[in-house]
Design an enzyme around this catalytic site. Structure first.
Site, PDB file in Angstrom:
ATOM      1  N   ARG A  71       0.943  -1.160  -0.009  1.00 60.24           N
ATOM      2  CA  ARG A  71      -0.162   0.166   0.004  1.00 60.24           C
ATOM      3  C   ARG A  71       0.863   1.157   0.008  1.00 60.24           C
ATOM      4  NH1 ARG A  71      -2.395  -2.233   4.493  1.00 60.24           N
ATOM      5  NH2 ARG A  71      -1.444  -0.247   5.708  1.00 60.24           N
ATOM      6  N   TYR A 213      -0.666  -3.263  -7.752  1.00 57.60           N
ATOM      7  CA  TYR A 213      -0.116  -4.296  -6.647  1.00 57.60           C
ATOM      8  C   TYR A 213      -1.459  -4.219  -5.834  1.00 57.60           C
ATOM      9  CZ  TYR A 213       0.529  -5.775  -1.872  1.00 57.60           C
ATOM     10  OH  TYR A 213       0.409  -6.315  -0.414  1.00 57.60           O
ATOM     11  N   LYS A 222      -9.599  -3.241  -0.219  1.00 59.91           N
ATOM     12  CA  LYS A 222      -9.768  -2.274   0.779  1.00 59.91           C
ATOM     13  C   LYS A 222     -10.527  -0.866   0.236  1.00 59.91           C
ATOM     14  CE  LYS A 222      -6.977  -4.680   3.382  1.00 59.91           C
ATOM     15  NZ  LYS A 222      -7.369  -5.301   4.731  1.00 59.91           N
ATOM     16  N   HIS A 242     -12.926  -3.946   9.567  1.00 64.99           N
ATOM     17  CA  HIS A 242     -11.619  -4.698   9.167  1.00 64.99           C
ATOM     18  C   HIS A 242     -11.517  -5.793   9.961  1.00 64.99           C
ATOM     19  CE1 HIS A 242      -6.871  -4.392   8.513  1.00 64.99           C
ATOM     20  NE2 HIS A 242      -7.525  -5.168   7.654  1.00 64.99           N
ATOM     21  N   SER A 265      -1.859  -4.835  11.456  1.00 66.12           N
ATOM     22  CA  SER A 265      -1.266  -5.918  10.997  1.00 66.12           C
ATOM     23  C   SER A 265      -0.066  -6.405  11.570  1.00 66.12           C
ATOM     24  CB  SER A 265      -0.368  -5.332   9.767  1.00 66.12           C
ATOM     25  OG  SER A 265       0.382  -3.900  10.361  1.00 66.12           O
ATOM     26  N   CYS A 267      -0.410  -8.820  13.795  1.00 66.60           N
ATOM     27  CA  CYS A 267      -0.742  -9.269  15.139  1.00 66.60           C
ATOM     28  C   CYS A 267      -1.790 -10.673  15.237  1.00 66.60           C
ATOM     29  CB  CYS A 267      -1.730  -8.151  15.561  1.00 66.60           C
ATOM     30  SG  CYS A 267      -0.964  -6.700  16.051  1.00 66.60           S
ATOM     31  N   ASP A 290     -10.485 -11.254   6.833  1.00 70.59           N
ATOM     32  CA  ASP A 290     -10.012  -9.838   6.537  1.00 70.59           C
ATOM     33  C   ASP A 290     -11.152  -8.871   6.771  1.00 70.59           C
ATOM     34  OD1 ASP A 290      -8.038  -8.128   6.359  1.00 70.59           O
ATOM     35  OD2 ASP A 290      -8.499  -7.937   4.177  1.00 70.59           O
ATOM     36  N   ARG A 391       2.711 -12.035  -1.250  1.00 68.34           N
ATOM     37  CA  ARG A 391       1.423 -12.420  -1.017  1.00 68.34           C
ATOM     38  C   ARG A 391       1.145 -13.772  -1.549  1.00 68.34           C
ATOM     39  NH1 ARG A 391      -1.574  -9.199   2.504  1.00 68.34           N
ATOM     40  NH2 ARG A 391      -0.567  -7.107   3.045  1.00 68.34           N
TER      41      ARG A 391
END
Length: 620
Positions: A71, A213, A222, A242, A265, A267, A290, A391
């Site tokens: 991002r 990307y 998102k 989220h 992120s 976690c 997600d 990814r």
């Protein structure tokens, strides 16, 4: 199908407008068939942009440019009419300025390329919670990923119909090909300063330029499912979050509860969504990893759907120990991005749990290098075989623990909402909010402690990087108003029907204890099922708790420790204590550094709860 076959007049006019502006060589309306997917993937392989993986069935590896690996938050804009509506946590540009700038970039941007028109659905087709969109893109990679991540193709037109609501999503890699040029096997994108990921909330519109990307280009993710959907949810009285969604079953009597969870992120969010319990008698299944969209049912309970159809997961660190189910999900029909390529035609990344086979490996830059001796991260992160944000894009239906009702159009009834972050100190293993508004307070203070490994600025170490509701990068409007929306949602039902709210922390540390692996006081991963068991019982109203200044916490014997390593049994009492002095510092930080950011938009209810917390701590 051609443009003239599009029955929705608004969609047809928009596509024609984009064709005129972007000037593609040709236009393809995506039908969503397997034959089409195979044809587009072959085009990527033939162009040198994708590598078939010999070791995996129908799997392919892409490598991006180093400038297009994540991002680009500094180039992501909430272009609301008023700057105040974007709030203090978003980047804002006046739409009167941004639109002409981007139209200038879009003009002729698809020379030498094909424009793909891809209708898609976020959520199960026909669900009253689902929403529809159309993405225009000049990237085959985007079409292929969107085919996995959404319900896309010809079948969606039936739901959009002739006058249905839809979200227009325009994307270009920003690299026109003139005079017979080709990409030459090089990932197409624009320079960083020309990248724009723009959301126009009042118009329910997404424009993206210059990046190929992930969430910058897969605009259903998102951009639509959170940044635009949070605004829709605010205006229509529902929730776009989220959050993971998991299904927890007590096998003794078959009782089921559904749990959502918001975590910043790194976690353990995806790991929790696909958790394999270490205690007998429990089953965890995945509904989503997600994003959760939640609406009230006729019974006053919140029902959630996973708007996505796939997993866009972070590869590094994913192993049999951390997330076996994710690895199995990505064994076939998967797109990998920026991973390593082994001699036997398989993918590899740091933290996968084993050293790569063979003598040499191709890194994410495409360079051939000697194989590392293990899967540990090198001290110099620039020497990683896989990019840290590498990814995998895998169909959710391939997950071995996918819930049978994960596509139920009604959604699943939510009993509990979890918040959490990386907190080496202060925050206990688990505590429960006393009320819905207290839970909103807990969500509003979510954060992770900055460590030496996560920053280059030594002055930041030990500070808390707040990420309220784990949605800071993805909220499409003022975060203070977002807090108010949560409080307003609580007024639409009663406490007995609203989900119970909990705050968990798997990351407490004691670096002086040599017995603890990595210094962590809790094992995490599958052993988090022990905490889920207590949460499940609390949702049933079980009297297994004590009231504390910070909220409701487990009694000393309420966490199942059967089979837990002895050193974790010894640290558990400390994990269930209230660190009064630590929480007083927390209150000070919230009051001085966090809440003031939101100014007059901060709900008075949250200030009152902060005052109450401070009073309780002073009396403790």
């Amino acid at each position: 199908m051609t443009i003239n076959d599009i029955k929705h007049a608004g969609v047809k006019a928009w596509v024609e407008e984009c064709v005129k502006m972007c000037e593609p060589d040709n236009v393809v309306i995506i039908d969503g068939s397997q034959a089409e997917y195979d044809r587009l993937m072959k085009k990527c392989v033939d162009a040198g942009l994708a590598t078939p993986l010999k070791a995996k069935d129908n799997c392919f590896l892409f490598r991006s440019l180093p400038s297009d690996v994540a991002r680009v938050e500094g180039r992501t804009f909430i272009s609301s009419v008023k700057e105040e509506d974007a709030g203090p946590t978003n980047h804002w540009i006046d739409p009167k300025e941004l639109k002409p700038t981007m139209k200038g970039l879009y003009t002729g941007c698809m020379h030498g390329r094909t424009m793909y028109v891809q209708p898609f659905c976020m959520g199960p087709l026909g669900s009253p919670i689902s929403k529809y969109g159309v993405e225009i893109t000049d990237s085959e990679y985007v079409v292929l990923n969107m085919d996995i991540m959404t319900r896309a193709g010809e079948k969606v037109w039936n739901y959009i119909g002739t006058d249905g609501d839809w979200v227009p999503c325009l994307h270009s890699v920003g690299k026109p090909l003139n005079n017979g040029e080709t990409d030459g096997g090089i990932w197409p994108c624009a320079d960083v300063e020309h990248k724009y990921i723009s959301q126009f909330p009042e118009e329910r519109l997404v424009w993206s330029y210059g990046s190929g990307y992930g969430g910058n280009a897969l605009l259903g993710k998102k951009c639509f499912a959170l940044r635009i959907a949070t605004v829709m949810a605010r205006d229509e009285g529902w929730m776009a979050e989220h959050m993971l969604i998991l299904k927890l079953t007590r096998e003794a009597d078959g009782e089921v509860k559904y749990v959502t969870g918001a975590f910043p992120s790194a976690c353990g969010k995806t790991n929790l969504a696909m958790l394999i319990p270490t205690i007998p008698g429990w089953k965890v299944e995945t509904v989503g990893d997600d994003i959760a969209w939640m609406k009230f049912g006729d019974d006053g309970r919140l029902y959630a759907i996973n708007p996505e159809a796939g997993f866009f997961g972070v590869a590094p660190g994913t192993s049999e120990e951390s997330n076996k189910n994710a690895l199995i999900s990505a064994e076939k029909n998967t797109i990998y991005t920026n991973c390593g390529l082994t001699e036997d035609g398989d993918i590899w990344w740091e933290g996968i749990g084993y050293a790569p086979k063979g003598k040499e490996i191709v890194d994410w830059h495409g360079n051939t290098r000697p194989c590392p001796a293990n899967d540990k991260n090198p001290k110099d992160k620039s020497q990683c075989i896989a990019h840290p944000n590498a990814r995998f894009t895998a169909p959710a239906k391939q997950c071995p623990c996918i819930a049978s009702d994960w596509e139920d159009p009604k959604g699943v009834p939510i009993s509990a909402i979890l918040f959490g972050g990386r907190r080496p100190s202060t925050v206990p293993l688990v505590h429960q909010a006393r009320s819905w508004n207290h839970g909103v307070f807990l969500g509003s203070i979510v954060g992770s402690e900055i460590t030496a490994a996560s920053t280059i600025n030594p002055e930041e170490v030990g500070k808390i990087r707040r990420d309220p509701f784990a949605i800071i990068p993805f909220c499409g409007y003022n975060m203070g108003d977002y807090f108010q929306h949560w409080i307003d949602i609580g007024k639409k039902s009663t406490e007995d029907k609203l989900p119970k709210i909990f705050y968990v922390n798997w990351f407490r540390k004691d670096d002086d204890n040599a017995d603890l692996p990595g210094g962590f006081m809790w094992p995490g991963y599958g052993d988090n099922s022990r905490v889920l068991e207590w949460i499940f019982n609390r949702c049933d109203g079980k009297d297994n708790y004590v009231d504390t200044p910070i909220g409701i916490m487990p009694k000393p014997d309420a966490i199942n420790t059967e089979g837990l390593a002895d050193y974790y049994k010894k640290t558990l009492p400390e994990l269930l204590k209230v660190d009064v002095e630590g929480w007083k510092k927390e209150v000070k930080d919230i009051r001085e550094n966090h809440y003031p950011k939101f100014g007059k938009h901060l709900p008075k209810e949250l200030s009152a709860i902060l005052d109450d917390l401070e009073s309780r701590l002073n009396k403790a």
